[in-house]
Design a protein around this motif. Structure first.
Motif, short mmCIF file in Angstrom:
data_model
loop_
_atom_site.label_atom_id
_atom_site.label_comp_id
_atom_site.label_asym_id
_atom_site.label_seq_id
_atom_site.Cartn_x
_atom_site.Cartn_y
_atom_site.Cartn_z
N GLU A 12 0.81 -1.22 0.00
CA GLU A 12 0.00 0.00 0.00
C GLU A 12 0.85 1.27 0.00
O GLU A 12 0.42 2.30 -0.49
N GLU A 16 1.72 0.08 -4.91
CA GLU A 16 0.31 0.26 -5.22
C GLU A 16 -0.03 1.68 -5.68
O GLU A 16 -0.72 1.84 -6.70
N LYS A 20 -1.57 2.24 -9.40
CA LYS A 20 -2.93 2.78 -9.48
C LYS A 20 -2.95 4.25 -9.93
O LYS A 20 -4.00 4.88 -9.96
N LYS A 21 -1.77 4.78 -10.26
CA LYS A 21 -1.60 6.14 -10.80
C LYS A 21 -2.06 7.23 -9.83
O LYS A 21 -2.48 8.29 -10.23
N ARG A 22 -1.90 6.93 -8.53
CA ARG A 22 -2.13 7.95 -7.51
C ARG A 22 -0.84 8.70 -7.21
O ARG A 22 -0.85 9.72 -6.53
N SER A 34 7.84 -1.14 -9.54
CA SER A 34 6.40 -1.16 -9.82
C SER A 34 6.08 -2.04 -11.04
O SER A 34 5.05 -2.71 -11.07
N ASP A 43 -0.97 -7.12 -14.26
CA ASP A 43 -1.48 -5.83 -14.73
C ASP A 43 -0.68 -5.42 -15.98
O ASP A 43 0.21 -4.56 -15.92
N TYR A 46 -0.67 -1.67 -17.25
CA TYR A 46 0.30 -0.81 -16.58
C TYR A 46 1.69 -1.02 -17.18
O TYR A 46 2.42 -0.05 -17.44
#
Length: 155
Positions: A12, A16, A20-22, A34, A43, A46
């Motif tokens: 997290e 992550e 998740k492009k945060r 990543s 994924d 990504y």
């Protein structure tokens, strides 16, 4: 849960947010980690998105997924190449057909559109299937023996 990239940081807080492009990868090594994690998670969108634009024309999400369908990635050792900020040397461990292998590569990354992207890599000669003994240290860095750790992934 520790991150798939073997950083010792929780998923997290490590890969992550990038996947998740945060958040954006702050370094070539962070992007490498990543991308490895994305392979662990399957994924492929990504992974495709993090290739340099010049590399994408010969790729597709479907082709990336197909090339990895029988491979289970489980451990990563990665470090930036000394004196550079855009090269990362890594060893990524995987299980394929009930055998253990390693991909040892020095990867080049580019900073494109304000983000790190994978450009190209040179595969080292020690890439391929390897023999890990049951009592050897697990390559994931857990300090456990291979038989008590990632060897359980072999089915």
């Amino acid at each position: 849960m520790d991150c798939y990239c073997c950083s010792g940081i929780s998923f997290e807080k490590c890969c992550e947010p990038i996947i998740k492009k945060r958040a954006s990868a702050e370094s070539a090594e962070a992007l490498m980690r990543s991308r490895f994690t994305a392979y662990c998670l399957g994924d492929y969108q990504y992974i495709f998105d993090t290739y340099a634009t010049s590399q994408r024309s010969d790729l597709s999400v479907e082709a990336l997924a197909k090339s990895a369908e029988d491979t289970r990635w489980f451990a990563l050792k990665a470090r930036p190449v000394s004196g550079t900020n855009n090269y990362v040397e890594f060893s990524a461990f995987y299980i394929e057909n009930k055998k253990t292998g390693v991909l040892h590569e020095t990867s080049q990354f580019v900073f494109e559109n304000d983000e790190w992207r994978y450009s190209t890599g040179t595969i080292h000669s020690d890439t391929g299937m390897i023999k890990l003994g049951r009592n050897d240290a697990c390559p994931c860095g857990s300090t456990k023996k291979y038989k008590q750790c990632c060897m359980r992934l072999i089915k």
